[in-house]
Design a protein around this motif. Structure first.
Motif, PDB file in Angstrom:
ATOM      1  N   LYS A 221     -10.446   1.404  -8.612  1.00 35.60           N
ATOM      2  CA  LYS A 221     -11.092   1.427  -7.294  1.00 35.60           C
ATOM      3  C   LYS A 221     -12.586   1.119  -7.363  1.00 35.60           C
ATOM      4  CE  LYS A 221     -11.061   4.192  -3.076  1.00 35.60           C
ATOM      5  NZ  LYS A 221     -10.568   5.433  -2.442  1.00 35.60           N
TER       6      LYS A 221
ATOM      7  N   THR B 115       0.811  -1.224   0.000  1.00 33.52           N
ATOM      8  CA  THR B 115       0.000   0.000   0.000  1.00 33.52           C
ATOM      9  C   THR B 115       0.844   1.274   0.000  1.00 33.52           C
ATOM     10  OG1 THR B 115      -0.160  -0.184   2.415  1.00 33.52           O
ATOM     11  CG2 THR B 115      -1.992  -1.072   1.125  1.00 33.52           C
ATOM     12  N   ASP B 116       2.148   1.140  -0.167  1.00 33.72           N
ATOM     13  CA  ASP B 116       3.036   2.303  -0.244  1.00 33.72           C
ATOM     14  C   ASP B 116       3.089   2.772  -1.700  1.00 33.72           C
ATOM     15  OD1 ASP B 116       5.000   4.224  -0.144  1.00 33.72           O
ATOM     16  OD2 ASP B 116       6.631   2.842   0.373  1.00 33.72           O
TER      17      ASP B 116
ATOM     18  N   LYS C 222      -7.877   0.182  -2.341  1.00 30.41           N
ATOM     19  CA  LYS C 222      -7.394   1.532  -1.989  1.00 30.41           C
ATOM     20  C   LYS C 222      -7.025   2.358  -3.221  1.00 30.41           C
ATOM     21  CE  LYS C 222      -6.009   0.710   2.752  1.00 30.41           C
ATOM     22  NZ  LYS C 222      -4.931   0.609   3.746  1.00 30.41           N
TER      23      LYS C 222
ATOM     24  N   ILE D 264      -4.839   1.588  -6.229  1.00 26.13           N
ATOM     25  CA  ILE D 264      -3.517   1.690  -6.848  1.00 26.13           C
ATOM     26  C   ILE D 264      -3.600   1.845  -8.364  1.00 26.13           C
ATOM     27  CG2 ILE D 264      -3.127  -0.826  -7.076  1.00 26.13           C
ATOM     28  CD1 ILE D 264      -0.137  -0.159  -6.312  1.00 26.13           C
TER      29      ILE D 264
ATOM     30  N   GLU E 235      -6.084  -5.484  -0.995  1.00 25.22           N
ATOM     31  CA  GLU E 235      -6.038  -4.183  -0.315  1.00 25.22           C
ATOM     32  C   GLU E 235      -5.563  -3.037  -1.210  1.00 25.22           C
ATOM     33  OE1 GLU E 235      -4.599  -2.129   3.887  1.00 25.22           O
ATOM     34  OE2 GLU E 235      -3.644  -3.995   3.240  1.00 25.22           O
ATOM     35  N   PRO E 236      -4.448  -3.181  -1.944  1.00 31.39           N
ATOM     36  CA  PRO E 236      -4.044  -2.055  -2.797  1.00 31.39           C
ATOM     37  C   PRO E 236      -5.048  -1.745  -3.902  1.00 31.39           C
ATOM     38  CG  PRO E 236      -2.576  -3.952  -3.083  1.00 31.39           C
ATOM     39  CD  PRO E 236      -3.450  -4.259  -1.931  1.00 31.39           C
TER      40      PRO E 236
END
Length: 430
Positions: free
Chosen positions: A98, A49-50, A76, A78, A72-73
């Motif tokens: 997303k 997630t960075d 969120k 990406i 998750e990414p």
């Protein structure tokens, strides 16, 4: 081609092994990877997630494609981050944007999508914290058992099957009033309990066309005979014997096509995997498929059984997704059976042991070890997660695949390790 693969589990190990076979690959990077992924590429110490760190790495290392393993990414955003970045917008991302990722990120969104596009699923209603009393009254009108689902991502723990009304009321209060799953349970979906056999169907789409990948069945319970606590998955089998041509035609006509067409009608761009969790329920007309849930990535441990059966070049298929030419690509699937047995840490799925040295990986006779929760500590492979290593065997039939995977799992040792010896045996008499 230089590729960055995000993730650190058995799913990503299976992807990495397949990507490494492609003549199109120049260099594979896995972020963050595990102790097994250096066999196929280079590990990169980045969190999934960075986004800023990932962007910096992509630009400095001339990355030509990003493959997103975990959900998750994607939830969120990406993919949107790449599209909105002037220097990244032309780099293909395998995984939905997303809005499409809400099929997994919000149970309510996915249920509304299914109702809107007439996709068969369990009856349901959604309730928020302010509607708690209404939800409690609704429970009194429903048949038992009943299913409660946290709307958002809850690390695989947000689905509860309640056998009694008292239990259902208690859990609904805990989820809505006491935030049992944090923000994830600020909305709760109350859903009809479906009976039958579960299986997972996987689709790869470029937003216009699709390919149906091998289906699989996974085993969630920690104990033999499907007993005990739920886990992230103790093993998987592909193909699934009862998913014959008649059943899969129903799945394609009633679920896959309406899903792809529904995304188009709703103007939701989608490039990546759709994992359809199904219940095959008995009826006078044979087994009938109903959608339990969508996921927007490949499953784990199903990927470890599905990927070894794909004989086509995975990068070539992903290029088809990126360029919306997937319909021109050939998908070749092995007729063999893959069985995956997951070796887990002592204590899992509760508080589990970590840092245990692992031996015997080099002793496998008929299987591949896909590392999951492992790490390298001064050259020593150690356990670093609940699900530690997936052992997959690809054989001519189900019996041989199960026998080989189970026997090879027994050749790997670390302190207090555990695996089920009955993965796939329920399918042998179907």
């Amino acid at each position: 081609m230089n590729i960055l693969l995000l993730g650190s589990g058995g799913r990503e190990s299976a992807f990495a092994s397949k990507l490494a076979q492609s003549p199109k690959l120049t260099q594979l990077y896995v972020a963050p990877g595990n102790a097994g992924t250096p066999a196929y590429g280079k590990n990169v110490n980045l969190r999934v997630t960075d986004f800023e760190g990932i962007a910096d790495f992509v630009l400095k290392n001339d990355i030509n494609m990003l493959i997103v393993g975990p959900e998750e990414p994607l939830v969120k955003g990406i993919h949107d981050f790449f599209l909105n970045h002037p220097d990244l917008k032309d780099i293909p991302v395998i995984g939905p944007q997303k809005e499409g990722a809400q099929l997994e990120g919000s149970k309510d969104f996915s249920k509304q999508f299914m109702i809107r596009h007439k996709i068969p699923t369990a009856a349901f209603r959604s309730f928020t914290k302010s509607e708690l009393e209404e939800g409690l009254k609704y429970l009194e009108t429903q048949k038992l058992p009943i299913v409660l689902k946290a709307d958002g991502l809850a690390a695989g723990k947000g689905v509860l099957i309640c056998e009694t009304l008292e239990d259902a009321r208690k859990e609904l209060k805990a989820m809505l009033a006491d935030a049992k799953f944090g923000e994830a349970s600020s909305t709760v979906v109350i859903e009809e309990f479906l009976t039958g056999i579960e299986l997972s169907v996987f689709v790869l789409t470029d937003g216009k066309s699709y390919k149906i990948l091998p289906e699989a069945k996974d085993y969630k319970r920690i104990g033999e005979g499907d007993t005990g606590l739920n886990t992230g998955g103790m093993g998987s089998i592909s193909p699934v014997p009862f998913a014959d041509a008649t059943f899969m035609k129903k799945v394609e006509d009633r679920i896959i096509i309406p899903t792809i067409e529904g995304l188009k009608k709703d103007n939701i761009p989608y490039k990546g995997f759709i994992f359809i969790g199904l219940m095959a329920s008995e009826s006078p007309q044979g087994k009938e498929p109903h959608v339990i849930e969508y996921n927007v990535r490949m499953g784990d441990p199903e990927t470890e059984s599905v990927i070894p059966r794909i004989e086509s070049d995975l990068i070539d298929l992903f290029e088809g997704v990126a360029n919306q030419t997937l319909s021109e690509k050939k998908l070749k699937i092995s007729g063999k059976t893959a069985a995956t047995v997951m070796i887990v840490a002592g204590g899992y799925p509760g508080e589990y042991l970590k840092g245990k040295p692992i031996t015997g990986i080099e002793n496998l006779k008929h299987s591949t070890a896909f590392h999951a929760g492992t790490e390298l500590d001064n050259g020593v492979v150690k356990s670093n997660g609940g699900r530690v290593i997936a052992i997959t065997s690809l054989q001519d039939n189900l019996f041989d695949a199960v026998q080989c995977a189970t026997a090879d799992a027994g050749r790997i040792y670390f302190d207090a390790r555990y695996f089920r010896t009955d993965i796939g045996t329920d399918l042998m008499n179907l």
